[in-house]
Every structure is written in C-alpha cells, then in structure tokens.
Design a protein around this motif. Sequence first.
Motif, short mmCIF file in Angstrom:
data_model
loop_
_atom_site.label_atom_id
_atom_site.label_comp_id
_atom_site.label_asym_id
_atom_site.label_seq_id
_atom_site.Cartn_x
_atom_site.Cartn_y
_atom_site.Cartn_z
N GLU A 169 0.90 -1.20 -0.05
CA GLU A 169 -0.17 0.00 -0.01
C GLU A 169 0.96 1.43 0.12
OE1 GLU A 169 -3.72 0.34 2.19
OE2 GLU A 169 -2.98 -1.61 3.48
N PRO A 170 0.85 1.90 -1.19
CA PRO A 170 1.80 3.11 -0.97
C PRO A 170 1.27 4.30 -0.58
CG PRO A 170 1.75 2.25 -3.41
CD PRO A 170 0.54 1.49 -2.53
N PHE A 171 -0.32 4.26 -0.19
CA PHE A 171 -0.76 5.27 0.43
C PHE A 171 -1.53 4.78 1.80
CE2 PHE A 171 -0.64 6.28 -3.94
CZ PHE A 171 -0.31 7.38 -3.95
N ALA A 172 -0.63 4.83 2.95
CA ALA A 172 -1.09 4.22 4.14
C ALA A 172 -2.57 4.49 4.55
CB ALA A 172 -0.27 4.20 5.32
N GLY A 173 -2.68 5.86 4.90
CA GLY A 173 -4.12 6.48 5.46
C GLY A 173 -4.26 5.66 6.64
N SER A 174 -5.49 5.31 6.90
CA SER A 174 -5.98 4.69 8.27
C SER A 174 -5.42 3.25 8.43
CB SER A 174 -7.56 5.18 8.31
OG SER A 174 -8.04 4.14 7.64
N CYS A 175 -4.97 2.63 7.18
CA CYS A 175 -4.64 1.33 7.42
C CYS A 175 -5.78 0.43 7.37
CB CYS A 175 -3.56 0.90 8.55
SG CYS A 175 -2.07 1.31 7.95
N ALA A 176 -7.26 0.89 6.89
CA ALA A 176 -8.46 0.12 7.08
C ALA A 176 -8.30 -1.31 6.26
CB ALA A 176 -9.61 0.96 6.70
N VAL A 177 -7.45 -0.97 4.88
CA VAL A 177 -7.41 -2.46 4.22
C VAL A 177 -6.46 -3.17 4.69
CG1 VAL A 177 -6.75 -3.04 1.85
CG2 VAL A 177 -7.96 -0.97 2.16
N MET A 178 -5.43 -2.78 5.26
CA MET A 178 -4.62 -4.04 5.99
C MET A 178 -4.97 -4.64 7.04
SD MET A 178 -0.79 -3.18 7.88
CE MET A 178 -1.58 -3.17 9.72
#
Length: 271
Positions: A30-39
């Motif tokens: 994920e090059p755009f971490a953001g909130s890490c919801a996907v991880m």
Amino acid sequence: MNTILKWAGNKSRLMPELRAHLPAGDRLVEPFAGSCAVMMNVDYTAYLVADVNPDLINMYRQIKEHTRPFIVQAASLFNLNKTEERYYRVREAFNNDHTLPLLERAAHFLYLNRHGYRGLCRYNRRGRFNIPYGNYSEPYFPLEEIEAFSLKALRATFICADFRETLSLVKSGDVVYCDPPYDGTFSDYHCAGFGKDEQHNLACELLGVAEHCPVIVSNSDTLFTRSIYREFDITSVSAARSVGVAAGKSKQASEIIAVYRPLAESARKAS
C-alpha cells in the motif's frame, strides 16, 4: 475492523466491495497508508505500508514497536487535555517542540486526530498541522483498535516514502492496492499536495507494475480518473464522504475501483 484514526476516505465501509477485487498474494503493498483500514481487514502473509506523511508512519511504527508505552502516553494526553485551550497547547507543542521524542510525537498525533475538527489531517505549506479544535463532548480513545493493530503490524513493514519509491520495491507475488488523495477531493492532504500531474504519474507507474502483479486503485469517479485508468477494469461504487462528526447525515459520492490483473490481460490478448 475499525481503525485507530478518523480518516477522510476511510475504506472500512467499502471493504465488502474491495475484498471482491483483492486477489490472493504473498504480500499486500500500500503506497498510501491512510488509516490502514485495508490492511486491518484483509489477511496476507506480509504487508508493505508506505506514506509521505512522517507523522503517520511514525505513529504506526511506535505502536508496532512500543505498544504499551504508546498507550500510556496517548491515554495521558486524552485524560489531561479535554478543553479547547489544552488542544491548542498540544498542537503548538506538536508543531514547535523539535525535541519531542518520537513516542510522544506519535501520541500527540493520535490526540490531534481524535480531538481535531472532523478528524482531518492537514498541514500548511510550512508543514504545520493546522486543523482547528473539533469540540467533541467525549473523544473516543481507540484502545481496542491500537491493540489489534499492534498484533497485525508484526507482519508489516512501515516506510516513509512516496509512491514511486514504494512501487520500486514491488516484487513477484505482491498485490498492490492504491488509495491516493482523491482527484478533486482530498488533494491537499499533505504539504506537497497531490494534483492532476501526480494522479497521472501514479497511473503511469501502476501500468508498469501491473505487468507483473495485480493492481487495484480507488479514486473519485470523474472523467479524468476514468481516462487515466482506461486500461484498467473499472467498477463504480457509492461511498460515504463524511468524516465522523455530528454534523448531519453522511453524503454519498461515486468512486471507482480500477483493477488490472496481468493474467486476465494475457488471456484477453491471447483471445
């Protein structure tokens, strides 16, 4: 799974749609971490999570490496700084105290996110966090989310890097998911901005990566994004645009999920 941070464009509610497009693989990049919801809502053997925001990446690293001390520091800030005046004192220290240890800075970042207006993350061109006070009656301390994240993070590597550097690290067996600042919506997320030139550059980089591994991208549903991702298979979805504030009903907006799978592309060419 809820996330530690409030976040513009948080993908928690879109996970049912996203999971349908995320194939199996050895590692999620994920090059755009953001909130890490996907991880936090998928299960891969490993994760490479990147972002250009050093405060975001520092918080994730501190939680991974120093979970209990981080919880203690953050909880103390939440308990002792409940007023508007205190919020601005914490923000001032975050912006001006260059001796602040990394662990404390990470706790400050969480505090500002949970107490600031609409949970937004925004910096001015000088790199100063400038979100005003959010006036919440009782900001939520995400203890369960921090603990769950710390366990998942044992399988993750967090780097502060832009998308070009991150994509250069992609290898066979990876799955790439990109959730960049949206076209025309969240383009001023960090002090450098993310305009149409960067959107186009990202799409070009992803086309190169997509020759070797699956690539999935989220973005606004606009003529521009449909043009730059015209080589991808595009699905339109509806998503909430509000960011966790008691200010009326959530607004819905159209987004795209653009997918490029090397094997599917090979099959199309062969036919």
